[in-house]
Structures are given as structure tokens and as C-alpha cells.
Design an enzyme around this catalytic site. Structure first.
Site, short mmCIF file in Angstrom:
data_model
loop_
_atom_site.label_atom_id
_atom_site.label_comp_id
_atom_site.label_asym_id
_atom_site.label_seq_id
_atom_site.Cartn_x
_atom_site.Cartn_y
_atom_site.Cartn_z
N LYS A 159 0.84 -1.20 0.00
CA LYS A 159 0.00 0.00 0.00
C LYS A 159 0.88 1.25 0.00
O LYS A 159 0.56 2.25 -0.67
CB LYS A 159 -0.93 0.00 1.22
N GLY A 185 -8.64 1.53 10.64
CA GLY A 185 -9.57 0.65 11.34
C GLY A 185 -11.01 0.73 10.85
O GLY A 185 -11.92 0.99 11.63
N ILE A 186 -11.24 0.50 9.55
CA ILE A 186 -12.59 0.65 8.98
C ILE A 186 -13.52 -0.45 9.49
O ILE A 186 -13.16 -1.62 9.51
CB ILE A 186 -12.55 0.60 7.44
#
Length: 372
Positions: A159, A185-186
């Protein structure tokens, strides 16, 4: 409808990669809700789930690692903007992470540049600044990227590489503008990693255990807030594009920039877990919670990993879980507030309620279907 609720202007033609995934389909839904004059194109490996029924949405099966097919599709659509959320599952093999997150992102950048795309927003990760040792205390975008051997997760390394490629492509050509969103932290409806595991832990009677002293603040972010951040970035880039060749002040600049997006409500890690468990039905008093020391839990996690590795399985407690449940990890969203006009639209408590209720309703529907 009040002026504050009126539909926002069209974003033109918008291509969303990974638009049938967890975050991606929430972005699609928010565009339909806010920008109903926008023409949305969704690209995903498989487009048979999380589909929005609106007539403004078109779905395309495709693989961003296939450069030729991708280039053909993007040149045919000629989108004004691209939101790139496509990414393998966190637990995928390393070579898949690299092929999709790095090579696939570079393929998409090339296709976008060739097709004259104006705005390109990439879904990065807040963990791109996380190393093996340093706790993140109100970390902001001035913190350096961490990749390679210093980065605990190979997924996050890829990423970081992809984010670097995206931001390096900004203004190349001069009318191609890029930005990166770093969510932390979705969770929310359709979440497959965080809430379901916590609800499962409650069902296995594991809510009576806690690792560490619960003195570590942690960021969790409701998915609609992350979608909101992406749309603000697209709008800002398109606005900057309309102002070309004028270049914004450094203090206002969005193109070529990364932004942390969180709920702006860091919470003690186990308080969040207990909020999830409470919504799922847990009523265990805190006095009944067993506290495991971090070092002891780490030892147990390592032992379980070895035993379960021999069995070809993954244990419920791993060293990685111990580490993340006891470390401080929260970020500043001041840059996003100032430059994007970002403010969370759903608070943490409401987000937890929505996310857990979605799981419970899905389970109820499955049981009803099974009983038919």
C-alpha cells in the site's frame, strides 16, 4: 429538502475500482445519494454482490492486473475521476498483494493518464507509517512512510509503494491530479474483518478476557466517514482542475497530498470491543473480566500459532492480535479538516450500532431462509 441536504453537483463520469467490495460499495451508495447526476462505472473482479440498483451505475467485470484490458476499458469510459479502492484481502499471499496493489495501481495510473482523467483518488492505509516499535500518538502526515523490512505487514508495504506511485504521478501530465486517503480501522455494514470477528469472539464466550491494561488509545473509523472523505477529495481535485493553471497555496493544496481519515474519536481498544459486544447482547460486568498480561498473552499466542500451524489452521489468539490490541495507534485529522473540509458524519457509537445490527439482521435472515 433543505439546501444543506440538496444533491451536490455532478462529478461527471466516475470510475470506482473495487466498487463491489466493502468500502467500494459504500462509496458507490454515497455518490448515488449525494451526486445523482453523476455517471458511475464500477470495475471489480466479480460484480454480482453489493450492487446498487440505481440506473446511474454500470458494472464491469475486470482485473486491474491486465494492463491491456484495463487500458481499453478506461479509454472507452473516459472518466473524469477515478476512485481506486481495489485491493486483495489482507490475508492474501504476498505475490497477490504486489501484483494488485503495486502493479495494478501502476496499470490504472497509466490508463488514467492516457485517457485524460482529471482526478485520481487512491485508498491507502493509515498503517503506512507504522513500524515494529513506535506507537502512533496523534500521528499526522509529516510522519515518514514505513515499508520493506521495517514494516510489520507486507500488505501495508505494498500500500505504501502504491501510494508513492499515485502521489508521484500528480501533475504528470500537468492536468492529472492525484491524492491518497489513509483510513484507519474501517468497520461498518458489510465489514468482513473487524466486527464479525468481535461478534464471533462474544459468541465463543471470549468477551470475559482482556489483554493488557486497556490504556492504549486506538482509531476505529465508520465506513461511511471513509466514503465521505474520498468524495471530498474527488471534489477538491476537480475544483483544483477547473482552476488550472493556477496552483493552490501549500496550506490549501489537495493534489499530490495524503490525508488521514478517522472518526476523530480515539478510544481505548477494549472499550470499543465491549461496545461491540454490548450491542451483540453481552451484559458481562467488568468485575468478571479476566486480565491477561501482554507478555503472557504474547507467549500463549506464539504457542498457539505453532500448534495450529502444525494442524494447518489459524488460532483464535495470535501474536499479531496481542500486539494490535495493546498498542497505541491514533492519528490527527486536522489536515483533512482544513484542506478537505472533512468532519465525521457518523459518530462512533452510532457506527457500532449500525454495523452490529447489520450482522444480527443478516444472521436472522439466514436462519429464516434455512427454516423455509
Amino acid at each position: 429538502m433543505s439546501s444543506a441536504q440538496a444533491p451536490a453537483p455532478s462529478l461527471g463520469k466516475l470510475l470506482i475500482t473495487g466498487g463491489c467490495g466493502f468500502l467500494g460499495h459504500h462509496i458507490v451508495n454515497l455518490v448515488v445519494e449525494r451526486h445523482p447526476s453523476t455517471r458511475i462505472h464500477v470495475l471489480d473482479l466479480h460484480t454480482n454482490s453489493n450492487r446498487n440498483p440505481s440506473s446511474i451505475v454500470s458494472y464491469h467485470n475486470g482485473d486491474i492486473t491486465d494492463a491491456a484490458a484495463l487500458g481499453s476499458l478506461v479509454s472507452r469510459i473516459k472518466p473524469d475521476a477515478i476512485i481506486h479502492t481495489a485491493s486483495p484481502h489482507f490475508n492474501a499471499k504476498n505475490d497477490i498483494h504486489y501484483r494488485v496493489n503495486v502493479d495494478g495501481t501502476k496499470n490504472l495510473l497509466k490508463a488514467a493518464q492516457d485517457a485524460g482523467v482529471k482526478a485520481f483518488v487512491y485508498t491507502s492505509s493509515a498503517s503506512v507509517i507504522l513500524d515494529h516499535k513506535t506507537e502512533l500518538v496523534n500521528a499526522d502526515e509529516t510522519w515518514p512512510l514505513v515499508a520493506g523490512d521495517a514494516q510489520p505487514e507486507y500488505y501495508t508495504t505494498t500500500k505504501a509503494y502504491a501510494e508513492t506511485a499515485v502521489l508521484s504521478a500528480n501533475r504528470s501530465p500537468a492536468n492529472f491530479l492525484t491524492s491518497a486517503i489513509r483510513p484507519a480501522g474501517i468497520f461498518g455494514e458489510g465489514d468482513v474483518q473487524l466486527l464479525p470477528k468481535m461478534v464471533t469472539a462474544f459468541r465463543k464466550n471470549q468477551s470475559k478476557f482482556q489483554v493488557g491494561a486497556n490504556d492504549n488509545l486506538f482509531d476505529f473509523t465508520y465506513v461511511k466517514n471513509v466514503a465521505h472523505g474520498h468524495l471530498l477529495a474527488v471534489q477538491a481535485l476537480l475544483h483544483t482542475h477547473r482552476m488550472l493553471p493556477t496552483i493552490p497555496l501549500d496550506t490549501e493544496k489537495v493534489d499530490g497530498e495524503a490525508f488521514f481519515i478517522t472518526n476523530g474519536q480515539p478510544v481505548y481498544f477494549w472499550d470499543f470491543a465491549r461496545a461491540v459486544w454490548h450491542e451483540a447482547g453481552d451484559r458481562l460486568p467488568l468485575s468478571s473480566v479476566w486480565h491477561l498480561g501482554q507478555d503472557f498473552a504474547f507467549l500463549i499466542g506464539g504457542t498457539l500459532e505453532w500448534i495450529f500451524w502444525c494442524l494447518g489452521k489459524t488460532p483464535n489468539l495470535t501474536r499479531q492480535q496481542v500486539k494490535y490490541s495493546t498498542m497505541t495507534k491514533y492519528h490527527s485529522i486536522e489536515k483533512a479538516r482544513r484542506r478537505l473540509g472533512y468532519s465525521p458524519i457518523v459518530d462512533l457509537d452510532d457506527g457500532v450500532r449500525r454495523g452490529v445490527q447489520f450482522i444480527l439482521e443478516e444472521e436472522k435472515r439466514a436462519q429464516q431462509k434455512k427454516g423455509q
